[in-house]
Design a protein around this motif. Sequence first.
Motif, mmCIF file in Angstrom:
data_model
loop_
_atom_site.group_PDB
_atom_site.id
_atom_site.type_symbol
_atom_site.label_atom_id
_atom_site.label_comp_id
_atom_site.label_asym_id
_atom_site.label_seq_id
_atom_site.Cartn_x
_atom_site.Cartn_y
_atom_site.Cartn_z
ATOM 1 N N UNK A 143 0.870 -0.960 -0.007
ATOM 2 C CA UNK A 143 0.179 -0.110 0.144
ATOM 3 C C UNK A 143 0.869 1.300 -0.031
ATOM 4 N N UNK A 144 0.633 2.035 -1.111
ATOM 5 C CA UNK A 144 1.579 3.338 -0.967
ATOM 6 C C UNK A 144 1.097 4.135 -0.032
ATOM 7 N N UNK A 145 1.876 4.863 0.551
ATOM 8 C CA UNK A 145 1.524 6.151 1.778
ATOM 9 C C UNK A 145 1.956 7.248 1.437
ATOM 10 N N UNK A 146 1.476 8.436 1.907
ATOM 11 C CA UNK A 146 1.910 9.671 1.983
ATOM 12 C C UNK A 146 1.553 10.290 3.178
ATOM 13 N N UNK A 147 2.215 11.677 3.212
ATOM 14 C CA UNK A 147 2.066 12.081 4.871
ATOM 15 C C UNK A 147 0.719 12.642 4.799
ATOM 16 N N UNK A 148 0.051 12.716 5.983
ATOM 17 C CA UNK A 148 -1.146 13.024 6.362
ATOM 18 C C UNK A 148 -1.133 14.490 6.856
ATOM 19 N N UNK A 149 -1.974 15.292 6.368
ATOM 20 C CA UNK A 149 -1.903 16.866 6.615
ATOM 21 C C UNK A 149 -2.057 17.150 7.971
ATOM 22 N N UNK A 150 -2.573 16.329 8.852
ATOM 23 C CA UNK A 150 -2.688 16.559 10.314
ATOM 24 C C UNK A 150 -1.408 16.113 11.325
ATOM 25 N N UNK A 151 -0.687 15.542 10.395
ATOM 26 C CA UNK A 151 0.798 14.952 11.154
ATOM 27 C C UNK A 151 1.439 16.253 11.671
ATOM 28 N N UNK A 152 1.966 15.848 13.023
ATOM 29 C CA UNK A 152 2.761 16.965 13.728
ATOM 30 C C UNK A 152 4.241 16.708 13.478
ATOM 31 N N UNK A 153 4.640 15.540 12.906
ATOM 32 C CA UNK A 153 5.845 15.136 12.596
ATOM 33 C C UNK A 153 6.352 15.423 11.033
ATOM 34 N N UNK A 154 7.733 16.107 11.280
ATOM 35 C CA UNK A 154 8.398 16.555 9.944
ATOM 36 C C UNK A 154 8.721 15.205 9.395
ATOM 37 N N UNK A 155 9.131 13.942 10.246
ATOM 38 C CA UNK A 155 9.825 12.805 9.814
ATOM 39 C C UNK A 155 8.743 11.835 8.829
#
Length: 96
Positions: free
Chosen positions: A82-94
């Motif tokens: 499953x491809x993943x992408x950063x969630x806009x609510x994430x507080x982690x830059x990593x």
Amino acid sequence: MLFHVRMDVNIPADMPAEVADEIKVREKAYSQDLQRSGKWRHIWRLAGEYANYSIFDVESNAELHDVLTALPLFPYMKISVTPLCRHPSSIRDSDA
């Protein structure tokens, strides 16, 4: 690119134990090299199963394919990606 990968292992019951053990030793060394390189970010065992959930961080779909097909246990695995992408609510830059 981040990918969530489920790997289910099914070693044939008739495979000699010494052959299975040798494959597992190579698998462990390869997976740990990938972890050290940062390409295999996380690996979790699924309790009660010969399976894992992993997070890979690679440059492309093709690189992920190459990494997975080079796994010594690959011939005995069912793999779901499953491809993943950063969630806009994430507080982690990593997370990127």
